[in-house]
Design an enzyme around this catalytic site. Sequence first.
Site, PDB file in Angstrom:
ATOM      1  CG  HIS A   1      -0.233   0.333   2.504  1.00 53.39           C
ATOM      2  ND1 HIS A   1       0.698  -0.501   3.073  1.00 53.39           N
ATOM      3  CD2 HIS A   1      -0.332   1.417   3.318  1.00 53.39           C
ATOM      4  CE1 HIS A   1       1.138   0.051   4.192  1.00 53.39           C
ATOM      5  NE2 HIS A   1       0.544   1.201   4.366  1.00 53.39           N
TER       6      HIS A   1
ATOM      7  CG  HIS B   1       0.341   5.763   2.921  1.00 50.27           C
ATOM      8  ND1 HIS B   1      -1.008   5.544   3.104  1.00 50.27           N
ATOM      9  CD2 HIS B   1       0.975   5.063   3.893  1.00 50.27           C
ATOM     10  CE1 HIS B   1      -1.177   4.757   4.149  1.00 50.27           C
ATOM     11  NE2 HIS B   1       0.005   4.442   4.634  1.00 50.27           N
TER      12      HIS B   1
END
Length: 647
Positions: free
Chosen positions: A551, A566
């Site tokens: 992620h 992110h």
Amino acid sequence: MDTNQKPKTKLTAAQWISRTAFCFGNVGHSAFYGVMSTYFIIFVTSGMFDGLSKHVANKLIALITGLIVGVRILELIVDPIIGNIVDNTKTRWGKFKPWIFWGNIVSGALMLVLFTGIFGLAKVNWVLFAILFVIIFLTFDIFYSFSDVSYWGMVPALSEDSNERGIYTSLGAFAGTIGWNGLTIIVVPIVTYFTYLATGQHKEGPIGWFAFAAIITALAILSALAVCFGTKEKHNIIRNSAKQKTTIRDVFSAIFHNDQILWPALAYLLYSCAYVITNGVLFYLYKFVIGKPGQFWIVGVIATIIGFCTSPLFPILNKFIPRKWLFIMGQVCMVLAYIIFIFCRSNIFMMDLGLVLFNINYAQLVTVLTFTDAIEYGQLKNGQRNEAVVLAVRPMIDKLTGAISNGLVGYIAVAAGMTGAATAADMTAKDIRTFDSMAFYIPMVLAILSIIVFLLKVHLSEEKHAEIVEELKDKLAKGEIKAADEDQSLVPSQGTELLAPADGELINLQKVVNEDNTVGFPGKGFAIAPSDGRIYAPFDGVIKFTFSTKHAFEIVSDNGLEVIVHVGLGTVNMRGAGFNVHYTDGQKVHAGELLTEFDRDLIRQNGYKDTVVTFMVRPNHVNIDQQITDGSKVHHGDKVMTVNSKE
């Protein structure tokens, strides 16, 4: 990307190689330990001192067995120091691999010397033999400990994701079962065969024992090479942000100031004491209590079968059952096994069921995983990572309980009259009660206490660990924790254009709505509410690391700007589901190159936000020259801001 399709996470070739190499590594490693912890004593008592007087031989046997117990206790202090040395190691091959390689080479060579009886020195000068044995065995044990601490200490360096660590730990435990229990299958045929080749006699002679040790040593070295060449440490920003050099004081501080090491360690100590004491006297149970020593072989068969099944099942079960409850489930099975051993020993079927329950246990796996997650927990609390130090605690406990077992098993045998030529017919009701109290009742209490400790005091769950990783990330974004190479600043003569990594609408970091509905993301950078599920490179640079959960990744520009992209808020808990990366760590990428695809629908269905946040790793070292206009449309590749280093 079609958001109605949920992409499947596939393992890369590198991941397959890494997992396989780590798994194979413990086959030889565990078999090597089994040779020295079990079969070396058999060699010592059966063949090492042939030709010496019984009086001298008994003295040397007593010296060797006493030394082994003493060394195990001494390692309560030595192993954390070894862990500290490993943690402070810095080489081009990482900090673990050199010790894994040389630890196996040196300890393997010394084990072969020991299996020669130090070249028959005892028959020439037994006093000199005793002195050299102490030196050689201590050196052997220290180098083996370096290898052992480094092998298990490598787990948190291979991945920062709790689930992935569980897979590595399960693979290692599974391979350990093969290496350890496999010895019981091959030891007699190998020793007998090579003795026959050398002497023409069908027995277990010294030359056969040496051949056995040589084969296992070769296997251990091959396993070490597999780990060294097949795995790769992840040098991510979280690992690198920790204090790299630690003192001996730091070592013990890391352990005693981290409650999520101490409480799991206590729970595991209680379990391990119960297990090793009972396991050590099961032969006495079959020979002196049940009166059927010929059926003892079933103990090893059941332990091997259950070991083969439980370790591979752990990562599967852990997807649905938190590891805390897997630990407790195993302890409940152990308690039920004790009840069967005490009250149903006349029924062979029930005894076999008791052995199955006794070996259904995830205590070691859960403890290792809790310790690995406690590394980030400790880093958040005191800034120290101490990977090898923390992972040295579990082997240290095993060695302590092994020493306790060696002493107590002998005491139980003497106290219950189970020595010499005694048989089941010689056992009195008092003898049986004495045996039961120390072999079953006391260990059962220890198993129950381990449940209580783990249930009430161990709070570091998989979800809590994910929160800790995110909190460390937030502190990096705020500049509250610094990278180890903080002295390396950006090149001040040239700014870096930071391009949008996704299509969507720009959001000021101070107005980002987090997964807990609080407002504001720390640090310097910007966010995007994405319109699709694609992430592109924000500039020319190198991918420095990727979270195992996929992620987030760190990318470093050609002139030194370090940025983390992110994807989503709270998405660390998805453990990689719905993410598909198109690069490898260390790869050179160009601005606008497709790096990641993610399933926006899956993120939302799990209750998380799909906001893409881009922030600087060192916010205190940079200036940005553009304010973000909330809601403005942006396409990947559009310039968002220029970043300059502070003078």
